[in-house]
Every structure is written in C-alpha cells, then in structure tokens.
Motif scaffolding. Structure first.
Motif, PDB file in Angstrom:
ATOM      1  N   GLU A 138       0.830  -1.202   0.000  1.00  0.00           N
ATOM      2  CA  GLU A 138       0.000   0.000   0.000  1.00  0.00           C
ATOM      3  C   GLU A 138       0.867   1.256   0.000  1.00  0.00           C
ATOM      4  OE1 GLU A 138       0.362  -1.099   4.401  1.00  0.00           O
ATOM      5  OE2 GLU A 138       0.460  -2.031   2.433  1.00  0.00           O
ATOM      6  N   LEU A 139       2.017   1.202   0.680  1.00  0.00           N
ATOM      7  CA  LEU A 139       2.940   2.339   0.629  1.00  0.00           C
ATOM      8  C   LEU A 139       3.538   2.473  -0.766  1.00  0.00           C
ATOM      9  CD1 LEU A 139       5.006   2.277   3.948  1.00  0.00           C
ATOM     10  CD2 LEU A 139       3.054   3.699   3.365  1.00  0.00           C
ATOM     11  N   LEU A 140       3.955   1.363  -1.344  1.00  0.00           N
ATOM     12  CA  LEU A 140       4.483   1.409  -2.711  1.00  0.00           C
ATOM     13  C   LEU A 140       3.466   2.018  -3.666  1.00  0.00           C
ATOM     14  CD1 LEU A 140       6.302  -2.026  -3.167  1.00  0.00           C
ATOM     15  CD2 LEU A 140       7.332   0.239  -2.984  1.00  0.00           C
ATOM     16  N   GLY A 141       2.198   1.720  -3.439  1.00  0.00           N
ATOM     17  CA  GLY A 141       1.161   2.289  -4.286  1.00  0.00           C
ATOM     18  C   GLY A 141       1.127   3.805  -4.226  1.00  0.00           C
ATOM     19  N   THR A 142       1.288   4.374  -3.022  1.00  0.00           N
ATOM     20  CA  THR A 142       1.286   5.838  -2.917  1.00  0.00           C
ATOM     21  C   THR A 142       2.476   6.435  -3.652  1.00  0.00           C
ATOM     22  OG1 THR A 142       2.564   5.929  -0.823  1.00  0.00           O
ATOM     23  CG2 THR A 142       0.167   5.695  -0.656  1.00  0.00           C
ATOM     24  N   TYR A 143       3.635   5.775  -3.544  1.00  0.00           N
ATOM     25  CA  TYR A 143       4.820   6.281  -4.231  1.00  0.00           C
ATOM     26  C   TYR A 143       4.615   6.272  -5.748  1.00  0.00           C
ATOM     27  CZ  TYR A 143       7.062   5.083   0.259  1.00  0.00           C
ATOM     28  OH  TYR A 143       7.393   4.973   1.581  1.00  0.00           O
ATOM     29  N   VAL A 144       4.115   5.144  -6.262  1.00  0.00           N
ATOM     30  CA  VAL A 144       3.979   4.984  -7.707  1.00  0.00           C
ATOM     31  C   VAL A 144       2.944   5.954  -8.268  1.00  0.00           C
ATOM     32  CG1 VAL A 144       3.293   3.396  -9.535  1.00  0.00           C
ATOM     33  CG2 VAL A 144       4.753   2.599  -7.675  1.00  0.00           C
ATOM     34  N   VAL A 145       1.800   6.074  -7.604  1.00  0.00           N
ATOM     35  CA  VAL A 145       0.752   6.965  -8.092  1.00  0.00           C
ATOM     36  C   VAL A 145       1.256   8.403  -8.153  1.00  0.00           C
ATOM     37  CG1 VAL A 145      -1.480   7.997  -7.508  1.00  0.00           C
ATOM     38  CG2 VAL A 145      -1.188   5.518  -7.419  1.00  0.00           C
ATOM     39  N   ASP A 146       1.918   8.854  -7.111  1.00  0.00           N
ATOM     40  CA  ASP A 146       2.400  10.233  -7.102  1.00  0.00           C
ATOM     41  C   ASP A 146       3.494  10.444  -8.135  1.00  0.00           C
ATOM     42  OD1 ASP A 146       2.401  12.905  -5.934  1.00  0.00           O
ATOM     43  OD2 ASP A 146       4.368  12.389  -5.134  1.00  0.00           O
ATOM     44  N   LEU A 147       4.405   9.478  -8.257  1.00  0.00           N
ATOM     45  CA  LEU A 147       5.489   9.597  -9.233  1.00  0.00           C
ATOM     46  C   LEU A 147       4.943   9.709 -10.648  1.00  0.00           C
ATOM     47  CD1 LEU A 147       8.618   9.465  -9.591  1.00  0.00           C
ATOM     48  CD2 LEU A 147       8.353   7.001  -9.909  1.00  0.00           C
ATOM     49  N   VAL A 148       3.980   8.873 -10.986  1.00  0.00           N
ATOM     50  CA  VAL A 148       3.405   8.889 -12.327  1.00  0.00           C
ATOM     51  C   VAL A 148       2.661  10.194 -12.584  1.00  0.00           C
ATOM     52  CG1 VAL A 148       1.613   7.828 -13.755  1.00  0.00           C
ATOM     53  CG2 VAL A 148       3.286   6.388 -12.592  1.00  0.00           C
ATOM     54  N   ALA A 149       1.861  10.637 -11.599  1.00  0.00           N
ATOM     55  CA  ALA A 149       1.076  11.858 -11.792  1.00  0.00           C
ATOM     56  C   ALA A 149       1.974  13.070 -12.005  1.00  0.00           C
ATOM     57  CB  ALA A 149       0.162  12.076 -10.580  1.00  0.00           C
ATOM     58  N   MET A 150       3.038  13.171 -11.219  1.00  0.00           N
ATOM     59  CA  MET A 150       3.923  14.331 -11.341  1.00  0.00           C
ATOM     60  C   MET A 150       4.772  14.265 -12.609  1.00  0.00           C
ATOM     61  SD  MET A 150       3.212  16.312  -8.811  1.00  0.00           S
ATOM     62  CE  MET A 150       1.519  15.756  -9.099  1.00  0.00           C
ATOM     63  N   PHE A 151       5.235  13.085 -12.976  1.00  0.00           N
ATOM     64  CA  PHE A 151       6.046  12.958 -14.181  1.00  0.00           C
ATOM     65  C   PHE A 151       5.252  13.335 -15.428  1.00  0.00           C
ATOM     66  CE2 PHE A 151       7.169  10.006 -17.735  1.00  0.00           C
ATOM     67  CZ  PHE A 151       8.292  10.696 -18.156  1.00  0.00           C
ATOM     68  N   LEU A 152       4.019  12.874 -15.507  1.00  0.00           N
ATOM     69  CA  LEU A 152       3.248  13.072 -16.729  1.00  0.00           C
ATOM     70  C   LEU A 152       2.551  14.429 -16.791  1.00  0.00           C
ATOM     71  CD1 LEU A 152       1.659   9.522 -17.107  1.00  0.00           C
ATOM     72  CD2 LEU A 152       3.546  10.498 -18.432  1.00  0.00           C
TER      73      LEU A 152
END
Length: 439
Positions: free
Chosen positions: A237-251
């Motif tokens: 669940e923590l990894l999910g928060t990292y991935v979602v934020d990383l993708v949103a900010m990158f794109l």
C-alpha cells in the motif's frame, strides 16, 4: 514526546467541521515553532522557485534549458534522498534541519551575487540548483520523520493538513510576490528576500527540543538504506502511494513551461498568478481540511485525487483564455493537496520510528523526482510539439495511467486506517509509550 491521548469523541459540526483541525498546534510547542519556521522559509523558497526559471529563460530563451533545471536536480535527489533518510535515522534531526537551512541560505546569497553581475552566466544556475537539491534531499527526510515525534498519533492527519496549509500559504504568497518583485524590482531582490527568510527560519528551528536518534537506529550505510527499501517493498500500500504520485507528477507537471505559456497567451502579467494558482488550490483545500481527519480510506482518496489532477491539467492546456487556465490550475492544486494529505497520513500512521527517516528518503523520491522529471518532460514536449500540447497531453496521459494503476494496486485501494495492521500496531505502541511516560 507528546501526550497521545485521543481527540474528543464528538466531531465538530457545521462550518467548524470544514475548518482545519488545530489540535496539533495547541498541543505541541515544537510543532508551532517548526510550522512557523517552515512557513517563513517556504515563502522565500517560492520567490526563488519563480525567479530561477525566469532568469534562465531570460539568459537562454529556451524551454528545454528551463526544463533542464529539473534534470540537474534529479541525481542529487536520488542519491542524497536515500542517504539523507539514513542520516535522519542515525543523527539528531534538529541539527540536520538547522545546518541544511544555513546551507540553503548561503545558496540564496550566491544567486544574489550572480544576479548582480553585469553579464550573469548560465552554468552557475545549474550548479546552485543541484546543490540546493542536495540540501533538500538531506533535510526533508529529517523534517518529515520529525513530525510524528512531536505530534500525538491521533493528531497526525490534522498535522499533515496543517503542514500542507503552511506550504500552500507560502506557495500562494511567494509566487504572487515573486511575479511583482521580478517584474518591477528585479531578480536580485527576490534572491535577497529568500536569504533573509532562511536566517529567520534558523533562529526558530534552533529553539525546538533536540531530536536524537533512537537506540536501535542503524548507522548510515548501504545496508541501512537497503533495510528501509526492503521494508517499503513489503508494504504494497505504501508502494502504491509512491507509484501513483510519481506517475502523476512525471506526466502532468506543467510548471517548467508556464513562462512560455504566459507568452503564448499574451499574458506575461499573469505569470506570477500561474505559479500561484496550483498552491492556491492547495490552500483552499487546506483551509477546509477539517473533513480529512474523518476519512479512513486513504488509499482511495490518493488515487481519486491524482486522477482528477490529470484531468484538471489537461483542461488547463486545452483552453485558450488565461483566466480559465488559472481556474483549472487552481483545481489541479486542490486535487494535489488532497492526495498529499492522505499520502502523508498513511506514511505517518504506519511507519515505525526507527525506519521513518529512511522511508522519508524514499518518500522524497516519490514526491520530488516525479516533478523534476516532469519538468524535463514538459520542457522537451514543448520544444518539440508546442507549449499547450505539452500541457494537455501530459494531463490526459496522467489520468489514463492513474486509472490503470487503480486496477493494479488492490492493496492501496483496500487501505483503511482503522484496520490496517501497521496502523493498529503503531497506534498501540504510541499509547503504551504514553502510559509508561505517565507512570
């Protein structure tokens, strides 16, 4: 340590239910000092945040060169973010924060000195940007891992919202002031004001209580960093928060191209407002954040807010009227704040103190590397296909990618602060510690 007694059982009603929960502010003197310190230094940092790309644009006239500021900050964020997390677990957190604030102030002085030269060079701007990213990478894990020490467990969601409010006040006032200062007084005044705010911040931080490492803290090493990474990998669940934020900010991070978007819309006067619009949306959410303390399904809120961030950014790139652009950027900022509040609540309510610095270093990568890569992406796309296409396409890609991640991250979507085993264990540990301290 703070008193971990639970908050009053009866929730507020009416307008009070929307207003920020001030319980952490009333309960902790160190929280108040650190909050005010951050408010002041954030205001100054946002002055430089606007002034630096404007100066780069004036010197080069290139959107790619402005976007490259994010690229030179990327390596220090990755390397020193992870090591900074290990330092935060092994050393006194207050001392780390103080000395990195001093370093940031000296870098502002260096920017001031460069701006006063008759013919400023470009390369020092990249060097200073990289050094600033290094200091931020060392400081942020210490700062982020300090809040749960000085705030009661039951107040952590409210503290996250208040910290977001602190950031957004500076984020609105700083860019708005920078637009005026840079246009009418010059870049040097923005850099000088930033240096002064760091000096004031240091005077406040040195007055909080010392925050030494725990007895079981590991010494800074690759092994210690790997231990934190293994823990994070085991927490899907923590990894999910990292991935979602990383993708949103990158794109969908459009900030690098805003100076060019303002030119394209024939609205250079609105550049400061464009930079302030995202923080303004965050501020509006922070000022009405009382509801966040009563939400328990944090993972779903992270995903929904990230998806809506992408939709709002896409709309900002698609419209051709500057006031509509400002409206959609404001909406995007509100969505980003909702995501940030619930990401922070998940992290603070579930991560053990001995690992908090190293996990904060990983968190730093998730919410810092994404925007830096996003600046490179948006600047490159703008150079190849146009400024507005860069903005709207990033928003569309973001919304699609986050929707796909929601299907791939069931642990994040199921997260409930009332029943998650890590949240329950940490809550019980804090309560037991409070009982021992009172005995």
């Amino acid at each position: 340590m703070t008193d971990d007694s639970p908050a009053p059982p009866s929730p507020p009603s009416g307008l009070r239910a929307l207003l920020p929960d001030l319980a952490p502010w009333h309960a902790s003197r160190d929280f108040r000092r650190l909050w005010v310190s951050g408010l002041i230094s954030n205001f100054g940092s946002f002055l430089t945040f606007v002034a630096l790309p404007v100066q780069m644009k004036e010197l080069t006239g290139s959107a790619a060169a402005v976007g490259a500021l994010g690229a030179v900050e990327l390596v220090p964020l990755i390397v020193f973010g992870l090591y900074g997390g290990a330092l935060a677990d092994a050393l006194d957190k207050r001392r780390l924060i103080v000395w990195t604030e001093v370093g940031q102030g000296l870098l502002s002085v260096a920017l001031l000195a460069g701006a006063l030269l008759p013919h400023p060079a470009v390369w020092p701007l990249y060097v200073i940007a990289a050094l600033s990213a290094t200091l931020t990478s060392v400081q942020r894990p210490a700062l982020d891992s300090l809040w749960p020490r000085i705030v009661a467990h039951g107040h952590l969601t409210a503290a996250t919202a208040l910290n977001s409010l602190r950031w957004t006040v500076g984020g609105v006032a700083g860019p708005a002031a920078a637009g005026v200062v840079v246009a009418y007084a010059g870049l040097s005044w923005a850099y000088a004001a930033d240096a002064v705010t760091f000096a004031v911040s240091v005077l406040l931080v040195v007055r909080i209580a010392a925050q030494p490492a725990t007895r079981e803290a590991a010494k800074p090493s690759l092994r210690a960093i790997a231990e934190g990474a293994r823990y994070a990998w085991g927490r899907k669940e923590l990894l999910g928060t990292y991935v979602v934020d990383l993708v949103a900010m990158f794109l969908a991070m459009p900030l690098a191209v805003l100076p060019f978007l303002a030119d394209e819309l024939d609205a250079r006067w609105a550049l400061g407002l464009m930079y302030a619009a995202v923080p303004l949306g965050s501020l509006l959410v922070s000022l009405t954040s009382g509801w966040t303390s009563r939400v328990q399904r944090h993972g779903r809120m992270v995903v929904l807010a990230a998806l809506l961030w992408g939709v709002a950014v896409a709309a900002a790139g698609a419209v051709d009227h500057v006031w509509l652009v400002l409206v959609f950027l404001t909406v995007a900022g509100g969505c980003d704040m909702v995501s940030g509040v619930f990401r922070g609540a998940m992290w603070n309510q579930t991560i053990p103190d001995a690992l908090r610095g190293r996990l904060a270093g990983i968190e730093l990568l998730s919410y810092s590397v994404g925007p830096q890569l996003g600046q490179v992406r948006s600047g490159s796309f703008a150079a190849w296909w146009g400024v507005r296409a860069s903005v709207w396409s990033g928003g569309v890609l973001c919304a699609g990618a986050v929707g796909l991640l929601a299907l791939c991250l069931p642990g994040l979507m199921r997260y409930d602060a009332r029943t998650n085993e890590h949240a329950v264990r940490l809550r019980e540990d804090r309560a037991a510690g409070a009982v021992r301290a009172a005995a």
